[in-house]
Design a protein around this motif. Structure first.
Motif, mmCIF file in Angstrom:
data_model
loop_
_atom_site.group_PDB
_atom_site.id
_atom_site.type_symbol
_atom_site.label_atom_id
_atom_site.label_comp_id
_atom_site.label_asym_id
_atom_site.label_seq_id
_atom_site.Cartn_x
_atom_site.Cartn_y
_atom_site.Cartn_z
ATOM 1 N N LEU A 77 53.289 75.289 22.245
ATOM 2 C CA LEU A 77 53.266 73.818 22.785
ATOM 3 C C LEU A 77 54.373 73.501 23.809
ATOM 4 C CD1 LEU A 77 52.679 70.713 20.649
ATOM 5 C CD2 LEU A 77 54.749 70.890 21.937
ATOM 6 N N ILE A 78 55.637 74.048 23.403
ATOM 7 C CA ILE A 78 56.754 73.707 24.210
ATOM 8 C C ILE A 78 56.405 74.488 25.693
ATOM 9 C CG2 ILE A 78 59.034 74.175 24.599
ATOM 10 C CD1 ILE A 78 59.601 74.268 21.611
ATOM 11 N N ARG A 79 55.923 75.561 25.655
ATOM 12 C CA ARG A 79 55.473 76.194 27.012
ATOM 13 C C ARG A 79 54.499 75.277 27.808
ATOM 14 N NH1 ARG A 79 52.243 81.122 25.795
ATOM 15 N NH2 ARG A 79 50.771 79.484 25.582
ATOM 16 N N ASP A 80 53.376 75.008 27.184
ATOM 17 C CA ASP A 80 52.081 74.413 27.823
ATOM 18 C C ASP A 80 52.497 72.909 28.326
ATOM 19 O OD1 ASP A 80 50.755 76.693 27.272
ATOM 20 O OD2 ASP A 80 49.788 76.031 25.680
ATOM 21 N N ARG A 81 53.364 72.239 27.336
ATOM 22 C CA ARG A 81 53.518 70.739 27.635
ATOM 23 C C ARG A 81 54.838 70.807 28.354
ATOM 24 N NH1 ARG A 81 53.623 65.800 23.293
ATOM 25 N NH2 ARG A 81 52.043 66.836 22.392
ATOM 26 N N PHE A 82 55.705 71.521 28.223
ATOM 27 C CA PHE A 82 57.071 71.082 29.165
ATOM 28 C C PHE A 82 57.241 72.398 30.197
ATOM 29 C CE2 PHE A 82 57.000 69.207 24.816
ATOM 30 C CZ PHE A 82 57.398 67.866 25.252
ATOM 31 N N LEU A 373 61.723 67.458 26.748
ATOM 32 C CA LEU A 373 61.453 67.944 25.524
ATOM 33 C C LEU A 373 62.322 67.339 24.521
ATOM 34 C CD1 LEU A 373 60.862 70.582 23.662
ATOM 35 C CD2 LEU A 373 62.848 71.748 24.718
ATOM 36 N N LEU A 374 63.671 66.913 24.767
ATOM 37 C CA LEU A 374 64.376 66.212 23.836
ATOM 38 C C LEU A 374 63.682 65.100 23.328
ATOM 39 C CD1 LEU A 374 68.108 67.128 25.284
ATOM 40 C CD2 LEU A 374 66.665 68.322 23.516
ATOM 41 N N GLN A 375 63.377 64.170 24.223
ATOM 42 C CA GLN A 375 62.494 62.953 23.802
ATOM 43 C C GLN A 375 61.516 63.152 23.110
ATOM 44 O OE1 GLN A 375 60.627 60.952 27.358
ATOM 45 N NE2 GLN A 375 60.588 59.098 26.297
ATOM 46 N N PHE A 376 60.886 64.330 23.318
ATOM 47 C CA PHE A 376 59.659 64.605 22.578
ATOM 48 C C PHE A 376 59.994 65.016 21.209
ATOM 49 C CE2 PHE A 376 57.322 68.348 20.368
ATOM 50 C CZ PHE A 376 56.070 67.431 20.154
ATOM 51 N N LEU A 377 60.982 65.749 20.803
ATOM 52 C CA LEU A 377 61.654 66.340 19.555
ATOM 53 C C LEU A 377 62.121 64.962 18.850
ATOM 54 C CD1 LEU A 377 63.331 69.560 20.698
ATOM 55 C CD2 LEU A 377 61.218 69.225 19.290
ATOM 56 N N ASN A 378 62.698 63.904 19.543
ATOM 57 C CA ASN A 378 63.287 62.834 18.963
ATOM 58 C C ASN A 378 62.204 61.773 18.397
ATOM 59 O OD1 ASN A 378 66.401 62.485 18.755
ATOM 60 N ND2 ASN A 378 65.835 63.848 20.633
ATOM 61 N N LEU A 385 55.594 66.936 13.721
ATOM 62 C CA LEU A 385 55.079 68.067 14.098
ATOM 63 C C LEU A 385 56.118 68.980 13.601
ATOM 64 C CD1 LEU A 385 52.902 69.694 15.658
ATOM 65 C CD2 LEU A 385 54.343 69.855 17.653
ATOM 66 N N VAL A 386 57.563 69.004 13.814
ATOM 67 C CA VAL A 386 58.472 70.083 13.416
ATOM 68 C C VAL A 386 58.429 70.002 11.926
ATOM 69 C CG1 VAL A 386 59.759 69.857 15.447
ATOM 70 C CG2 VAL A 386 60.295 68.519 13.616
ATOM 71 N N HIS A 387 57.999 68.956 11.190
ATOM 72 C CA HIS A 387 58.136 68.987 9.630
ATOM 73 C C HIS A 387 56.929 69.235 9.002
ATOM 74 C CE1 HIS A 387 61.869 66.242 10.296
ATOM 75 N NE2 HIS A 387 62.084 66.912 8.961
ATOM 76 N N MET A 431 66.534 67.304 14.438
ATOM 77 C CA MET A 431 65.705 66.544 13.091
ATOM 78 C C MET A 431 66.241 65.271 12.763
ATOM 79 S SD MET A 431 64.362 69.275 10.124
ATOM 80 C CE MET A 431 63.126 70.516 10.391
ATOM 81 N N ASP A 432 65.379 64.427 12.607
ATOM 82 C CA ASP A 432 65.639 62.933 11.977
ATOM 83 C C ASP A 432 64.849 62.841 10.644
ATOM 84 O OD1 ASP A 432 65.854 60.350 11.554
ATOM 85 O OD2 ASP A 432 64.353 59.548 13.291
#
Length: 556
Positions: A77-82, A373-378, A385-387, A431-432
């Motif tokens: 996903l990181i590769r394809d989206r960002f 990417l950082l915006q997405f992860l936040n 997704l990460v959880h 992580m939040d």
């Protein structure tokens, strides 16, 4: 870092920088158009951009990416989206040499993640090696709105913020009066505890006696000697288990009149050293504990050898789950330990302003993609997704909005053949926890408790408090900031060197002698001046939080 001759130091710095940071900027066109993606990471037919390779340095020797990078769904996903391919880098030791090399040479990777309480971030800012989050957001992600209170907490003297933290808790998100679980936790194996008849372990002396029963009566598990008490790994700066033991022993970090108090010099602090020295001399702490790294601690827990431990239990839940899957009687539970007098502990909750902070190198050629990417992860989507992974594949929704793990996911986590890595879930650098903690399913089976630290540490909540001000709030333009940081590093390294000697001393008198000599040496190294500076940061933090006292017992 251990200081040698100046020329040798520079050589070490240069070699370290060259060896780990040789590919800070990647390849490709940074202005390519990014394809859009659904919440499940399936990109649309928008033309794909050329992928850029970036380096992400994580200042934790034990840290590992949780999936199978490049093959799992999250990294794809990181590769394809960002349009990013990440090369994660970790240090062989405590990271001080690598960070010093970055500061000395300016050879900074695309992304850097360090512990929030270390002041490397400000040194990198002063060197002009970072780009501010303000600039990145304004240029490339104007709709990205980090929590204002947390973002402002990390402002530097130029008024800009250069970091994004993980595990930070905003006052804008917290519910009034809400109690959070602590970060640390004493755990023990329930089956062995019940085998002993569940003796009283509420105070330090009673707990040590119970550990001796484990050593002398239970003796082994699966043919291997039992380790009655396991601590975290020892580092150049000490041991996190001792940092938390002082919380269980209720040693204050603030005086009654609101001033910062160095716990090392509290008359009760000696009890923590006495406790560990007594445990070691009685054979309750293994000699291996002083050389073990995180991987070895995990292996010992997974093998069932560890009866009790003082750690952050969430760091070892995979190992606890592995043990349980092999032996359903071998479950862990948390418990409350008190000092020799039986005082209730005062535990630091997980609130705070972040465990780790992530920064972006000024010379990276992928600024636009990195901030997105950082915006997405936040974001809510990224955190979910990460959880939890992918709906219908790793989880489904319940009627109350919580999730349930799918049979496919639970089977994969049980097999222990690496098949659970196919999703890449659990990426923890941004992580939040607060945003997802109430979505986890309620435990149905004993093993489920390890899937949420909220469930595992519930018995400790009554003793958990917000002590955010304790670590202080940096005063960016303080004239003594660099000097005090250097003094702090020297004192911390000296303490880390002497701590094993205290614990491993062959008598209590010898341990006390080393302890007293160490405190005297710290005074000679400028401890009192450093405490004055720490008090300024402490008062600055309390002012920012709008509180008179931070030590919870003074607020009752």
């Amino acid at each position: 870092m251990k200081y040698r001759k100046w020329t040798a130091t520079i050589l070490v710095m240069l070699l370290a920088a060259m060896s780990i940071l040789s590919a800070c900027s990647g390849k490709g066109n940074t202005n390519g158009q990014t394809g859009s993606a659904s919440p499940n990471g399936e990109t649309s037919e928008t033309p794909k951009q050329e992928v850029i390779d970036i380096d992400w340095y994580v200042n934790l020797s034990w840290w590992k990416y949780s999936g199978d990078y490049g093959k799992d769904k999250f990294s794809q996903l990181i590769r394809d989206r960002f349009g990013l391919n990440i090369n994660f880098i970790t240090p062989a030791g405590d990271g001080s040499e690598q960070m010093s090399a970055m500061i000395a040479t300016g050879a900074v990777p695309d992304l850097i993640t360090v512990e929030s309480w270390l002041d490397y971030k400000s040194s990198l800012v002063k060197g002009g090696y970072l780009i501010s989050m303000n600039e990145l957001i304004e240029k490339y992600a104007p709709d990205f709105e980090p929590y204002e209170d947390i973002f402002n907490w990390y402002k530097e003297s130029d008024g800009k913020t250069y970091v994004l933290p993980n595990y930070a808790y905003s006052s804008h998100a917290m519910k009034p009066g809400e109690k959070l679980v602590p970060n640390s936790g004493f755990t023990l194996r329930t089956d062995i505890y019940e085998q002993l008849g569940r003796p009283d372990i509420s105070t330090a002396d009673k707990f040590l006696d119970a550990l001796e029963h484990v050593k002398n009566e239970v003796k082994s598990y699966d043919g291997k000697p039992i380790i009655p008490l396991q601590l975290y790994e020892f580092t150049a700066n000490g041991n996190s288990s001792l940092d938390w033991l002082q919380e269980y022993f209720a040693i204050p970090y603030e005086t009654a009149d609101g001033q910062f108090a160095n716990r090392l010099y509290d008359e009760k602090y000696w009890d923590t050293i006495r406790f560990l020295n007594d445990a070691y001399r009685r054979g309750l702490i293994s000699k291996d504990n002083f050389t073990d790294k995180r991987d070895q601690v995990n292996e010992k827990i997974a093998s069932g050898r560890v009866f009790a431990s003082l750690t952050a239990p969430q760091d070892f839940t995979d190992s606890m789950r592995t043990l349980f899957n092999n032996d359903e009687k071998a479950a862990y539970e948390t418990f409350v330990l008190r000092n020799y007098e039986g005082d209730d502990p005062v535990l630091t909750d997980i609130r705070g302003f972040g465990w780790l902070v992530t920064m972006v190198g000024k010379d990276s050629k992928a600024h636009d993609r990195i901030i997105k990417l950082l915006q997405f992860l936040n974001s809510k989507e990224g955190q979910h997704l990460v959880h939890f992974g992918w709906e219908g594949e790793t989880y489904t929704y319940n009627e109350d909005g919580t999730i349930s793990w799918t049979e496919q996911y639970m089977d994969a986590t049980t097999k222990q053949d690496g098949s659970d890595k196919q999703w890449g879930m659990g990426f923890n650098l941004l992580m939040d926890w607060y945003s997802v903690k109430d979505l986890f399913p309620k435990p149905e089976k004993p093993v489920d408790i390890y899937l949420s630290e909220e469930n595992m540490k519930k018995p400790l909540v009554d003793y958990s408090y917000d002590t955010s001000a304790r670590i202080g709030k940096v005063i960016p333009d303080h004239p003594d900031r660099d000097k005090m940081q250097e003094a702090s590093n020297r004192i911390s390294l000296y303490w880390g060197r002497e701590l094993p000697r205290m614990i491993m001393a062959d008598s209590e008198d010898k341990a006390r002698s080393i302890f007293d000599e160490t405190l005297k040496k710290l005074d000679e190294m400028g401890r009192q001046e450093l405490d004055k500076y720490s008090n300024e940061l402490f008062q600055n933090a309390k002012d920012a939080l709008g509180i008179k006292h931070s030590w919870p017992l003074y607020n009752n």
